[in-house]
Design an enzyme around this catalytic site. Structure first.
Site, PDB file in Angstrom:
ATOM      1  CG  ASP A 128      -6.850   3.203   0.634  1.00 43.14           C
ATOM      2  OD1 ASP A 128      -6.292   4.286   0.881  1.00 43.14           O
ATOM      3  OD2 ASP A 128      -6.260   2.105   0.680  1.00 43.14           O
ATOM      4  CG  HIS A 216      -5.426  29.167  -7.985  1.00 47.01           C
ATOM      5  ND1 HIS A 216      -6.148  30.211  -7.455  1.00 47.01           N
ATOM      6  CD2 HIS A 216      -6.220  28.080  -7.929  1.00 47.01           C
ATOM      7  CE1 HIS A 216      -7.327  29.751  -7.075  1.00 47.01           C
ATOM      8  NE2 HIS A 216      -7.411  28.464  -7.357  1.00 47.01           N
ATOM      9  CD  GLU A 223      -1.506   5.935  -2.904  1.00 44.95           C
ATOM     10  OE1 GLU A 223      -0.342   6.175  -2.558  1.00 44.95           O
ATOM     11  OE2 GLU A 223      -2.288   5.254  -2.217  1.00 44.95           O
TER      12      GLU A 223
HETATM   13  P1  ATP Z   1      -5.215  -0.345   3.799  1.00 44.00           P
HETATM   14  O1  ATP Z   1      -5.757  -0.617   2.433  1.00 44.00           O
HETATM   15  O2  ATP Z   1      -6.005   0.654   4.530  1.00 44.00           O
HETATM   16  O3  ATP Z   1      -3.755  -0.037   3.786  1.00 44.00           O
HETATM   17  P2  ATP Z   1      -5.424  -3.186   4.288  1.00 44.00           P
HETATM   18  O4  ATP Z   1      -6.103  -3.880   5.371  1.00 44.00           O
HETATM   19  O5  ATP Z   1      -6.006  -3.354   2.913  1.00 44.00           O
HETATM   20  O6  ATP Z   1      -5.352  -1.664   4.698  1.00 44.00           O
HETATM   21  P3  ATP Z   1      -3.058  -4.720   3.513  1.00 44.00           P
HETATM   22  O7  ATP Z   1      -1.628  -4.362   3.666  1.00 44.00           O
HETATM   23  O8  ATP Z   1      -3.539  -4.952   2.137  1.00 44.00           O
HETATM   24  O9  ATP Z   1      -3.880  -3.585   4.278  1.00 44.00           O
HETATM   25  O10 ATP Z   1      -3.306  -6.064   4.349  1.00 44.00           O
HETATM   26  C1  ATP Z   1      -2.958  -6.157   5.720  1.00 44.00           C
HETATM   27  C2  ATP Z   1      -2.560  -7.554   6.088  1.00 44.00           C
HETATM   28  O11 ATP Z   1      -3.646  -8.471   5.855  1.00 44.00           O
HETATM   29  C3  ATP Z   1      -1.411  -8.154   5.285  1.00 44.00           C
HETATM   30  O12 ATP Z   1      -0.137  -7.723   5.708  1.00 44.00           O
HETATM   31  C4  ATP Z   1      -1.603  -9.659   5.580  1.00 44.00           C
HETATM   32  O13 ATP Z   1      -1.102  -9.993   6.851  1.00 44.00           O
HETATM   33  C5  ATP Z   1      -3.132  -9.788   5.615  1.00 44.00           C
HETATM   34  N1  ATP Z   1      -3.605 -10.317   4.327  1.00 44.00           N
HETATM   35  C6  ATP Z   1      -3.782  -9.642   3.174  1.00 44.00           C
HETATM   36  N2  ATP Z   1      -4.170 -10.474   2.182  1.00 44.00           N
HETATM   37  C7  ATP Z   1      -4.233 -11.714   2.727  1.00 44.00           C
HETATM   38  C8  ATP Z   1      -4.556 -13.030   2.223  1.00 44.00           C
HETATM   39  N3  ATP Z   1      -4.891 -13.222   0.958  1.00 44.00           N
HETATM   40  N4  ATP Z   1      -4.502 -14.061   3.084  1.00 44.00           N
HETATM   41  C9  ATP Z   1      -4.167 -13.877   4.372  1.00 44.00           C
HETATM   42  N5  ATP Z   1      -3.832 -12.682   4.901  1.00 44.00           N
HETATM   43  C10 ATP Z   1      -3.869 -11.613   4.099  1.00 44.00           C
END
Ligand code: ATP
Length: 323
Positions: A128, A216, A223
């Site tokens: 992202d 085109h 999204e």
């Molecule tokens: P992407 O944006 O690339 O999908 P991401 O790391 O942002 O990746 P998320 O699904 O937002 O993905 O977060 C992954 C995991 O991080 C969550 O499932 C949770 O386990 C943990 N997490 C997110 N927010 C918190 C929070 N506030 N406190 C503790 N753990 C968290």
């Protein structure tokens, strides 16, 4: 006895995560440390699914998309009880630092772990590109090139049938992938979460393209935009008489994640892995390792949580001029 460190991948998978696992593992081992791989992100920390990694275990994974350690969303880690279990498991393995390869949510989880007294270092990884503290995160380059390949292919078929194509790309609440793939793919219009969409204006652009004899028209929709592919298609169908082109819509979706990492992402992963292990060696914890102006940097997790990096408005202006 040498140090013991752990590595995990969390949140959405991103091409280059494997190269980062490999770099963290091999650099750590080169320092005489032991490395432990955690399965399925924070979920594996809580269940104690942790195994030692050798240099050979991370051989042959560099060119593979996804993550060999697995990833997961783990709501339990958002609770103090969940994180206490994780710390207990890490302590049982004698691990004193965990490397968290992931995006915004994962680094927030990492921050919460650090606040409870356990050392963690993040590696900026998400397609992202919404993470503060890194100009470009791991996986973005590959995802962008996959989107671009799809655009080029769609343009070929669109031209043969005088069609307007709406292509939806990923990016959650960040328009970076939409903007950059639209710019590189020569889109007529781009919708993004950061900029309110005027669908009437997009319809005018498509209509003008038809009237000027273009074969085109291509619209890239993020999204997370107010007008994603579904909403924009609905608007176009309601106005189809005047558009000229027939309308088709494609959602690229998870295809964008699955590619073999580009050379850029593999090299970035090597550099970030080294940067993370060196931060651990200096005892610099609760930081995320990323790149700013091409240099490997560390930014305190406290400065990046609850923030989303914006898009470069100049690039949006340029895309408008060039459409
Ligand atoms: P992407 O944006 O690339 O999908 P991401 O790391 O942002 O990746 P998320 O699904 O937002 O993905 O977060 C992954 C995991 O991080 C969550 O499932 C949770 O386990 C943990 N997490 C997110 N927010 C918190 C929070 N506030 N406190 C503790 N753990 C968290």
């Amino acid at each position: 006895m040498g140090r013991r460190v752990a590595v995990l991948t969390s949140g959405g998978d991103a091409p280059g995560m494997n190269a980062a696992i490999r770099a963290v593992t091999r650099v750590s081992i080169s320092k005489g440390w032991s490395v432990f791989g955690v399965r399925n992100g924070f979920k594996g920390l809580i269940s104690g699914t942790i195994e030692q990694l050798t240099t050979r275990d991370v051989g042959g994974i560099m060119q593979r998309g996804g993550t060999v350690l697995g990833s997961a969303r783990c709501p339990e880690f958002m609770t103090v009880e969940g994180r206490k279990l994780a710390i207990r498991n890490l302590n049982q393995f004698g691990v004193d630092c965990v490397f968290v390869i992931g995006g915004n949510g994962s680094q927030t989880g990492n921050y919460e772990l650090n606040k409870m007294g356990f050392n963690g270092i993040g590696i900026a990884s998400t397609i992202d590109n919404d993470l503060v503290g890194s100009d470009i995160t791991l996986g973005v380059d590959t995802a962008l090139n996959i989107a671009l390949e799809a655009i080029d292919r769609l343009k070929v078929t669109a031209s043969s049938h005088q069609r307007a194509f709406i292509l939806e790309v990923m990016g959650r609440q960040c328009g970076y992938l939409a903007l950059m793939s639209g710019l590189a793919g020569g889109a007529e219009a781009i919708t993004m979460p950061e900029v309110p969409t005027d669908p009437e204006k997009i319809a005018e652009v498509v209509q003008a393209a038809y009237e000027h004899g273009k074969s085109h028209a291509l619209i890239i929709a993020a999204e997370g935009a107010d007008y994603n592919a579904a909403k924009l298609t609905e608007f176009f169908y309601a106005n189809k008489e005047r558009l000229g082109f027939s309308i088709r819509s494609t959602i690229l979706g998870h295809v964008q994640r699955g590619g073999s990492p580009s050379a850029f992402d593999r090299i970035l992963a090597c550099k970030l892995g080294l940067g993370a292990v060196e931060a651990a060696e200096r005892g610099e914890y609760s930081v995320v390792v990323g790149t700013i102006k091409g240099e490997v940097t560390t930014t305190p997790l406290a400065d990046i949580v609850n923030k989303t990096k914006g898009i470069d408005i100049e690039m949006a202006r340029l895309a408008n001029i060039l459409d």
